[in-house]
Design an enzyme around this catalytic site. Structure first.
Site, PDB file in Angstrom:
ATOM      1  N   GLY A  57      10.623  38.457  -0.675  1.00 26.55           N
ATOM      2  CA  GLY A  57       9.551  37.505  -0.959  1.00 26.55           C
ATOM      3  C   GLY A  57       9.276  36.730   0.308  1.00 26.55           C
ATOM      4  N   TYR A  85      14.711  38.756   1.145  1.00 29.64           N
ATOM      5  CA  TYR A  85      14.879  37.389   0.642  1.00 29.64           C
ATOM      6  C   TYR A  85      16.007  37.363  -0.398  1.00 29.64           C
ATOM      7  CZ  TYR A  85      13.872  33.019  -1.791  1.00 29.64           C
ATOM      8  OH  TYR A  85      13.980  31.778  -2.364  1.00 29.64           O
ATOM      9  N   GLU A 173      13.068  50.128  -0.011  1.00 30.50           N
ATOM     10  CA  GLU A 173      11.992  50.642  -0.866  1.00 30.50           C
ATOM     11  C   GLU A 173      10.796  51.174  -0.074  1.00 30.50           C
ATOM     12  OE1 GLU A 173      12.743  47.524  -0.306  1.00 30.50           O
ATOM     13  OE2 GLU A 173      11.025  46.170  -0.467  1.00 30.50           O
ATOM     14  N   SER A 230      -8.414  52.591 -18.751  1.00 34.27           N
ATOM     15  CA  SER A 230      -8.986  52.566 -20.103  1.00 34.27           C
ATOM     16  C   SER A 230      -9.245  53.986 -20.599  1.00 34.27           C
ATOM     17  CB  SER A 230     -10.254  51.702 -20.158  1.00 34.27           C
ATOM     18  OG  SER A 230     -11.236  52.184 -19.286  1.00 34.27           O
ATOM     19  N   LYS A 375       0.355  52.440 -12.144  1.00 34.97           N
ATOM     20  CA  LYS A 375      -0.865  53.236 -11.985  1.00 34.97           C
ATOM     21  C   LYS A 375      -0.577  54.726 -11.757  1.00 34.97           C
ATOM     22  CE  LYS A 375      -5.376  52.668 -11.280  1.00 34.97           C
ATOM     23  NZ  LYS A 375      -6.182  51.673 -12.011  1.00 34.97           N
TER      24      LYS A 375
END
Ligand code: XMP
Length: 590
Positions: A57, A85, A173, A230, A375
């Site tokens: 962060g 962090y 990551e 959607s 996503k």
């Protein structure tokens, strides 16, 4: 109802927005179900997890109000990994020391191992990692051992193997950390003893069963947008409940791209004939927007109008009588309320949580089958459902549509000479520090070329009053003879933008450039001469989630092809190329 029936094995504690989602996605890519919770989640709510990860962060552990975790998590007896962090926070809370570094360490570094340990097991003794920090751990907490260092960072990895607590200053990551995946998997499988429980393939029937359970006897209706989320949620409901029980509404705001309404009509006609009704609302939106140029007002007007239309449909009584419920394509990052969440997420939440929707949610009348997915996972579900790549690979498109890509102005103002180029008397939105800025644009006279985006970053830092830098690609008139001209959201300007956007999309699709970028806004700005009052800005960006983004350059031949096509559009004076990353600029110009 959520789309996941499994209980998370790993929870990522969110200490600052975007970082946590990338970590959770990587954990899921390794086959382990992870969720994200706010950093201060009480330890009692996390019992039963196999491990916890504290994310990176932007804060400093010593700043007042910086995110912290419940120290009780270190006594749960489950492994904890702190990243960046999170690593500093562990050191700080467990009795070590953190100091502000003389200079930061940003970019690639070589990690050197100090002693064997489960986290770094099976890796070479020296390997490349990616760092981004200023503060650094300067003293280990009691019980911890130094596991690795880099040239600039004395405590790049630390651990207390007995308590299974680990911290790394670098980012496992990100792709630039060569063995990042292996390090995360060492944590997941060797340290936490996780099992693989997350594989979307073959989970369709499980998801369908979830939808059937949530719906019971009720039918489902949707507001579809033509976007991926959607459409996938709608199709999943169609598959689960059958075409007789699922209906959709598509609101044509008149702010859509060329061919969009036809695309939506054909897509849903193919899926289930008659399942989606098109609501023609363009005149309402255009009337409400007439003469408005302030970007926040444009947004508010569009948002209010959209909600009004939703509300009218919801309250038409037809659907709420008896047994209907609302289906939505809400995805996981949209559902998370946490300290670090950026404005893009807030904007999306706003649409899916409008007051009428909120009431339905409280009454248990909303089904959101994708609410635990990212996503790329939604795209995978879409592929399993057999949806066309043409839909699944679409770039994200903002709810307010072309309205936030069509700049307006109230007065006529000439360009202003500056030592570095020209100041365009246009203002666009940016993000600087924690707040939105609304500032001028610097125009460079050179053509966009690799390296120019670095100069753009440096210029925004140095020059007060700007948040964006563009390069001039080509134009009918010299910069000294163009000016900003009064302009609002007229049907004529929207048609011009729609044409320009369609040309750019067509060319970038033909040569595959659309697959190299995450999003490619085309922006119309009221800058030109009397006969050609507008110009076009190309804004291709690379991003993970829209929270931050990098300006992407393209090959000169491709750029020439686009510029030539755009300069042939009626009313277009010049073509510019946005060189600014986010921050300091935003992706959209508004
Ligand atoms: P900015 O311009 O803030 O955009 O850098 C970040 C991402 O969010 C999208 N965006 C929106 N998406 N409704 C949406 O669904 C909105 O009102 C909205 N505004 C911005 C933008 O396209 C980019 O991907």
């Amino acid at each position: 109802m959520t789309g996941a029936s499994t209980r998370p094995q790993i929870t990522v504690l969110d200490a600052g927005g975007q970082y946590c989602h990338l970590i959770a996605r990587k954990v899921r890519e390794s086959g382990v179900y992870a969720d994200v919770r706010p950093a201060p989640t009480p330890a009692s709510a996390l019992a039963g997890r196999r491990g916890l990860i504290i994310s990176g962060g932007p804060s400093s552990v010593y700043e007042a109000g910086s995110p912290s975790v419940d120290p009780g998590i270190f006594a749960l007896g489950i492994p904890v990994l702190g990243i960046c962090y999170g690593h500093q926070l562990m050191a700080h809370l467990l009795g070590g020391a953190v100091q502000r570094g003389e200079k930061g360490e940003y970019g690639l570094a070589i990690l050197e191992h100090r002693e064997p340990n489960p986290l770094l097991a099976g890796l070479p003794d020296r390997h490349q990692v990616w760092m981004s920090h200023r503060d650094t751990v300067t003293a280990l907490p009691p019980g911890f051992r130094l596991l690795a260092r880099t040239g600039d960072c004395p405590v790049a990895a630390m651990g207390d193997p007995a308590r299974r607590l680990y911290g790394v200053q670098f980012h496992p990551e990100v792709a630039h950390t060569v063995h990042g995946r292996r390090i995360l998997e060492n944590f997941l499988f060797a340290v936490c003893a996780c099992h693989r429980d997350w594989d979307l393939r073959g989970r369709l029937s499980e998801l369908e069963a979830l939808v059937r359970r949530a719906a019971g006897d009720r039918n489902v209706f949707f507001f579809v947008s033509g976007g991926v989320d959607s459409a996938v949620a709608f199709t999943l409901c169609l598959r689960s409940l059958g075409p007789q029980r699922v209906r959709g509404f598509y609101v044509d705001t008149g702010l859509m791209r060329e061919g969009e309404t036809e695309f939506v009509r054909e897509l849903f006609e193919r899926l289930a004939p008659g399942s989606v009704r098109i609501v023609e609302a363009a005149p309402r939106f255009l009337a409400a927007l007439a003469g408005v140029s302030d970007p926040e007002r444009k947004r508010r007007i569009i948002g209010d109008e959209f909600i009004r239309i939703q509300q009218e449909i919801l309250e038409s009584g037809h659907f709420l009588e008896g047994d209907w419920m609302l289906g939505q394509g809400t995805i996981y990052p949209d559902t998370i309320e946490s300290g670090g969440t950026g404005q893009a997420a807030v904007i999306k939440t706003h649409h899916n949580r409008a007051p009428g929707v909120q009431r339905l949610l409280e009454a248990g009348c909303v089904v959101e089958p994708l609410s635990s997915f990212y996503k790329d996972e939604v795209r995978e579900i879409g592929r399993e459902l057999g949806l066309p790549a043409e839909l699944l690979e679409r770039h994200p498109f903002p709810g307010p549509g072309l309205a936030i890509r069509c700049l307006c102005a109230e007065a006529e103002i000439p360009m202003e000479r500056a030592p570095e180029g020209w100041l365009a008397p246009l203002r666009s939105v940016g993000v600087q520090g924690d707040s939105r800025s609304y500032r001028a644009v610097l125009v460079l006279e050179e053509r966009p070329a690799h390296g120019l985006e670095l100069r753009a970053a440096e210029l925004v830092n140095r020059m007060a009053g700007i948040n964006r830098v563009v390069a001039r690609v080509a134009g009918h008139a010299a910069l000294e003879s163009v000016r900003v001209r009064p302009a609002s959201l007229t049907p004529e300007r929207l048609a011009r933008l729609r044409r320009a956007d369609a040309l750019v999309r067509e060319i970038s699709h033909r040569c595959g450039f659309d697959r190299q970028v995450w999003q490619f806004p085309v922006v119309l700005v009221p800058l030109g001469e009397a006969a050609r009052p507008d110009s076009v800005v190309l804004r291709p960006v690379d991003s993970v989630d829209g929270m931050t983004a990098r300006a992407v350059l393209m090959e000169p031949a491709l750029l020439d092809e686009m510029a030539t096509a755009l300069l042939a559009v009626e009313g277009i004076s010049a073509v510019f190329y946005d060189l600014t990353h986010k921050p300091p600029a935003t992706i959209e110009w508004e």
